[in-house]
Design a protein around this motif. Structure first.
Motif, short mmCIF file in Angstrom:
data_model
loop_
_atom_site.label_atom_id
_atom_site.label_comp_id
_atom_site.label_asym_id
_atom_site.label_seq_id
_atom_site.Cartn_x
_atom_site.Cartn_y
_atom_site.Cartn_z
N UNK A 236 0.81 -1.21 0.00
CA UNK A 236 0.00 0.00 0.00
C UNK A 236 0.85 1.26 0.00
N UNK A 237 2.09 1.16 0.46
CA UNK A 237 2.97 2.33 0.47
C UNK A 237 3.71 2.51 -0.85
N UNK A 238 3.45 1.60 -1.82
CA UNK A 238 4.14 1.69 -3.10
C UNK A 238 5.53 1.08 -3.07
N UNK A 239 5.85 0.36 -2.02
CA UNK A 239 7.15 -0.29 -1.90
C UNK A 239 7.02 -1.77 -2.20
N UNK A 240 8.16 -2.46 -2.52
CA UNK A 240 8.10 -3.90 -2.78
C UNK A 240 7.55 -4.65 -1.57
N UNK A 241 6.71 -5.65 -1.83
CA UNK A 241 6.23 -6.49 -0.74
C UNK A 241 7.39 -7.30 -0.18
N UNK A 242 7.16 -7.89 0.96
CA UNK A 242 8.23 -8.65 1.60
C UNK A 242 8.61 -9.86 0.76
N UNK A 243 9.88 -10.24 0.84
CA UNK A 243 10.38 -11.40 0.10
C UNK A 243 9.59 -12.65 0.49
N UNK A 244 9.37 -13.52 -0.49
CA UNK A 244 8.66 -14.76 -0.22
C UNK A 244 7.16 -14.67 -0.47
N UNK A 245 6.65 -13.50 -0.89
CA UNK A 245 5.23 -13.40 -1.21
C UNK A 245 4.93 -14.27 -2.43
N UNK A 246 3.90 -15.09 -2.34
CA UNK A 246 3.56 -16.04 -3.41
C UNK A 246 2.74 -15.34 -4.49
N UNK A 247 3.17 -15.54 -5.76
CA UNK A 247 2.45 -15.00 -6.91
C UNK A 247 2.04 -16.19 -7.78
N UNK A 248 0.77 -16.24 -8.19
CA UNK A 248 0.24 -17.32 -9.03
C UNK A 248 0.08 -16.83 -10.46
N UNK A 249 0.37 -17.74 -11.42
CA UNK A 249 0.29 -17.40 -12.85
C UNK A 249 -0.68 -18.35 -13.54
N UNK A 250 -1.49 -17.84 -14.46
CA UNK A 250 -2.47 -18.67 -15.16
C UNK A 250 -2.87 -17.99 -16.46
N UNK A 251 -3.35 -18.82 -17.42
CA UNK A 251 -3.99 -18.30 -18.62
C UNK A 251 -5.45 -18.07 -18.28
N UNK B 292 -8.44 -17.00 -23.68
CA UNK B 292 -7.85 -17.69 -24.80
C UNK B 292 -7.75 -19.18 -24.52
N UNK B 293 -7.08 -19.91 -25.40
CA UNK B 293 -6.97 -21.38 -25.29
C UNK B 293 -6.03 -21.75 -24.14
N UNK B 294 -6.53 -22.46 -23.11
CA UNK B 294 -5.64 -22.83 -21.99
C UNK B 294 -4.49 -23.70 -22.41
N UNK B 295 -4.61 -24.37 -23.58
CA UNK B 295 -3.54 -25.25 -24.06
C UNK B 295 -2.51 -24.50 -24.88
N UNK B 296 -2.63 -23.16 -24.95
CA UNK B 296 -1.73 -22.38 -25.80
C UNK B 296 -0.32 -22.29 -25.24
N UNK B 297 -0.14 -22.64 -24.00
CA UNK B 297 1.21 -22.57 -23.44
C UNK B 297 1.24 -23.08 -22.02
N UNK B 298 2.44 -23.17 -21.49
CA UNK B 298 2.65 -23.64 -20.11
C UNK B 298 3.60 -22.70 -19.39
N UNK B 299 3.52 -22.75 -18.05
CA UNK B 299 4.41 -21.95 -17.22
C UNK B 299 5.48 -22.86 -16.61
N UNK B 300 6.67 -22.33 -16.46
CA UNK B 300 7.73 -23.12 -15.82
C UNK B 300 7.35 -23.50 -14.40
N UNK B 301 6.50 -22.69 -13.79
CA UNK B 301 5.95 -22.99 -12.46
C UNK B 301 4.66 -22.22 -12.32
N UNK B 302 3.67 -22.86 -11.69
CA UNK B 302 2.38 -22.19 -11.51
C UNK B 302 2.47 -21.07 -10.50
#
Length: 818
Positions: A310-325, A328-338
């Motif tokens: 909220x202060x515009x600064x980087x969140x603390x290390x270790x915060x989990x970020x999730x990636x997904x399609x 579009x077509x879910x089969x169009x690609x894969x992520x090295x890690x979800x």
């Protein structure tokens, strides 16, 4: 003289005595009487003796108490132990006789020990009632200081003397309890940046009572930059508050805009404690960026998610970020890690486009819980073109010629990739074979055409002919012949071990087999075919036989053409053989004791290794097979039947163990050793031998381990001042063989300067004769008189069955002349 006396009961008090020292003794004996009334008579007798000792002028003959029932005990009780300024309390004095019966109508005088502390009402004295109690009221003056004063109640006895009691009264506010224990509670224990937490400290005394009116100090002792106790002052890392009636203070901790751990300490001397809280940096915004947002099929790009609080600064290390399609077509690609975790507010994964799906997709990065925040990126995927063809493998990469009994074909694999280095399917490939005559691809011929599979691979089958040699396959794209590659050499071999490509090795050569059992060494055979290929020989059986000790009878080669067996020391032991021509007395390589002559070869052990292979020939026309045009020289190439060379002569003699040829080898006669058959054999026992040593501990004698001058002398010698003498130090076992590897030899002298040349510790190996060290002794005698030098050798033999230390000296007298 007539002495009259009376016991005068007097309570001890802090006021000065009114009578003589004798009366002081009376008073203290009376205290003792009051506590132990059952011994009253005994105490009275002691008082008589004490009174008599004081002299006739100090005896009071008046009965002040009017008999045995006079005042004896006074007890003062206060209505309150503490009062405030202007406060009041009752002061009651109870008067009894020596049998604890109350006495009425006794005047009691009250006094306060501190001037100006307060006064009594209705008066400073009162008369006891029927219960023996006299009561007054004490009132503290308003302007008095906080203090502890003594209130006294006094009864003056009729015959002189007093009885007194004293009580303490606290005036003003009592001192707060001394803190002994401290508790510290932080709620909640985890807060977000810019959030608050309640800090509660509670102090108690040793009895667990609240330590009220006590200053308690809160101090941030770790993470001071992460927050403070003042919302307007980020540097306020300490606060001091007076505890309430519950011994408690409450403060608010204000977090700044950085996450981390804060430790707070609560102090109220001598009590102290600490507690910690965590400041988290919850996600507030996510920005997602692709390194390349336009991809071809099977191409990859890095996705970078930047997460801020909220202060515009980087969140603390270790915060989990999730990636997904998310579109579009879910089969169009894969992520090295979800998922990925942030480092300085950044989380990264790799997005790889599918090899077959094209179009646009939306990828989303999300972080946080309640609420979840996210960022998106649009990625467009297009079809990629062919870019390369690569050789993958030839399985196996060595095959045998047809009819050799070994595999005669190999699967050769290539892979076709697009411009993004990703596999391509459905691409036609042309193959061309370059190799020995008779070899072919697929179903026949030196060319072939196949198409790539879904994983981009394409294969062709190489078949051998009757000729050995290297083969190479060239592959190119049918639709783009300029994209081309080669398999490299694939060996087409003869398929059996060659007598000229057969070697042996031992992991250890010198074994303490004359003294220790179960000392082992590994004997390894190394083989290849005539084309120097070893991996064609997997599964070849190899036989092992030994002159001394015991060994595995056989082993099978692995993929590298190596077969190994373990030999261990035990019976039988090496044969006692006659000295060879080179084992002379003059060379120090033989000596005789009784009827036996010892020489180094008495400790040699021959190990014979055999396998089925072919004899050597010279392939004059390079066709890979033996023909009449090729050279086979029996004197050089013809093999005889394998035998154990026990006498190490190189030639079989009567009595030495040998092995008949199998029936398929021409020229064999059962029970008769054959030295060859003068023809080239493609299947015959080929063999090699290796020599080991079985040795014993250091043996000291005039022939084995000994010290001699280099000239061979062992008698008395004189060395002039500045002169030198050179000695040979011999180290061996009973058979004149060098000792096992690791044996150490230390040569020393009692006088003179010694230089020693030779390797210690001794190396492993088979050597002809003892180990010899050279020692030079120099006479540096300056004493003016002759000195005797004792030259000695210390040998440490580290065998598997125990360490042996042997010492021996030069037998003659060595004189260092002055």
């Amino acid at each position: 003289m007539i002495i009259s006396f009376k016991l005068i009961p007097v309570r001890p008090m802090p006021l000065p005595p009114r009578h003589s020292p004798c009366n002081v003794h009376h008073r203290y004996w009376e205290v003792f009487m009051r506590k132990f009334r059952t011994f009253l008579l005994l105490v009275s007798l002691a008082s008589v003796f004490l009174a008599a000792s004081c002299g006739p002028g100090n005896i009071d003959s008046t009965d002040l108490s009017g008999g045995g029932g006079g005042p004896s005990i006074i007890t003062l009780t206060l209505g309150a132990a503490a009062i405030g300024n202007s406060g009041s309390t009752t002061a009651s004095a109870t008067v009894t006789d020596s049998s604890s019966s109350p006495l009425p109508n006794i005047t009691v005088d009250f006094a306060v020990g501190t001037a100006g502390a307060g006064g009594f009402s209705p008066a400073a004295s009162a008369v006891t009632d029927a219960a023996g109690v006299a009561t007054v009221t004490f009132t503290a003056f308003p302007a008095g200081d906080d203090s502890v004063v003594n209130i006294t109640a006094t009864v003056t006895l009729s015959g002189g003397g007093t009885i007194v009691d004293i009580a303490s009264l606290t005036i003003g506010a009592p001192p707060p309890p001394v803190p002994a224990n401290m508790s510290l509670v932080i709620s909640p224990l985890t807060i977000n940046i810019t959030g608050t937490a309640t800090v509660t400290a509670t102090a108690t005394d040793a009895g667990g009572n609240p330590a009220y009116n006590t200053n308690i100090t809160l101090t941030i002792i770790a993470g001071a930059l992460l927050g403070s106790f003042d919302n307007l002052d980020p540097l306020a890392d300490t606060v001091t508050v007076l505890s309430d009636a519950n011994g408690q203070i409450i403060a608010t901790f204000y977090a700044e805009s950085t996450s981390g751990t804060v430790t707070i300490q609560a102090d109220a001397a001598p009590a102290s404690t600490t507690a910690s809280l965590s400041i988290t940096s919850n996600p507030f915004a996510v920005a997602l960026v692709a390194t390349d947002d336009t991809l071809t099929t099977a191409q990859s790009t890095a996705l970078t998610a930047t997460v801020q609080n909220v202060a515009g600064n980087p969140v603390q290390d270790g915060t989990i970020v999730s990636f997904a399609i998310t579109a579009g077509d879910p089969a169009a690609g894969t992520f090295s890690s979800a998922t990925a975790t942030t480092v300085v507010g950044v989380a990264q994964v790799t997005f790889t486009a599918s090899a077959s799906v094209t179009g646009a997709v939306v990828v989303t990065a999300s972080a946080g819980t309640a609420p979840v925040v996210s960022g998106t990126e649009l990625i467009t995927i297009t079809q990629a073109g062919a870019g390369s063809i690569e050789f993958v493998s030839a399985s196996p990469n060595v095959i045998g010629i047809q009819g050799s009994g070994t595999q005669d074909n190999s699967t050769v694999t290539f892979i076709v990739k697009d411009v993004n280095n990703n596999p391509m399917s459905g691409e036609p490939v042309d193959f061309t074979l370059y190799g020995p005559v008779g070899a072919y691809l697929g179903s026949g011929g030196t060319t072939d055409n196949q198409s790539t599979a879904a994983d981009g691979t394409v294969t062709t089958i190489l078949h051998s002919g009757m000729v050995a040699g290297p083969a190479r396959i060239v592959a190119s794209l049918t639709n783009d012949p300029a994209i081309i590659t080669s398999s490299g050499n694939i060996s087409i071999g003869g398929g059996v071990p060659s007598a000229s490509h057969f070697d042996l090795a031992a992991s250890r050569f010198n074994l303490e087999g004359l003294a220790c059992l179960n000392v082992s060494t590994s004997i390894s055979s190394y083989m290849s075919d005539r084309f120097k290929n070893y991996n064609i020989l997997t599964g070849t059986s190899v036989s092992f036989t030994t002159e001394g000790g015991a060994i595995d009878a056989s082993a099978v080669t692995g993929s590298t053409g190596i077969a190994s067996a373990t030999l261990r020391t035990q019976a039988p032991y090496p044969e006692d053989v006659n000295p060879a021509a080179w084992e002379t007395v003059a060379a120090g390589l033989q000596y005789t004791v009784g009827t036996r002559t010892y020489n180094p070869r008495d400790g040699w052990v021959t190990v014979l290794v055999t396998t089925t292979g072919e004899e050597t020939f010279i392939d004059e026309n390079a066709d890979g097979v033996y023909t009449a045009a090729d050279t086979f020289t029996p004197a050089v190439h013809d093999l005889g039947e394998p035998f154990i060379d026990s006498d190490d002569s190189g030639t079989r003699v009567a009595g030495e163990l040998f092995f008949d040829w199998p029936s398929y080898v021409p020229g064999g006669v059962a029970g008769t050793h054959q030295t060859g058959n003068t023809v080239w054999d493609d299947q015959i026992p080929i063999h090699e031998s290796i020599t080991l040593l079985f040795t014993g501990p250091p043996h000291v004698s005039s022939n084995t381990s000994r010290i001699r001058t280099t000239a061979g002398g062992s008698g008395n010698i004189n060395i002039p001042v500045g002169g030198t003498e050179t000695f040979d130090v011999y180290v061996s076992d009973i058979n004149l063989n060098s000792l096992i590897g690791g044996t150490t030899v230390a040569v020393s002298t009692t006088n003179g300067t010694l230089a020693v040349f030779g390797g210690s510790p001794l190396p492993d190996g088979v050597f002809t004769g003892p180990a010899v060290f050279f020692a030079t002794l120099t006479n540096g005698n300056t004493s003016g008189s002759a000195q005797i030098a004792t030259l000695s050798a210390k040998v440490t033999w580290p065998s598997a069955c125990g360490t042996v230390i042997v010492e021996y000296v030069y037998p003659g007298i060595i004189t260092l002349d002055p």
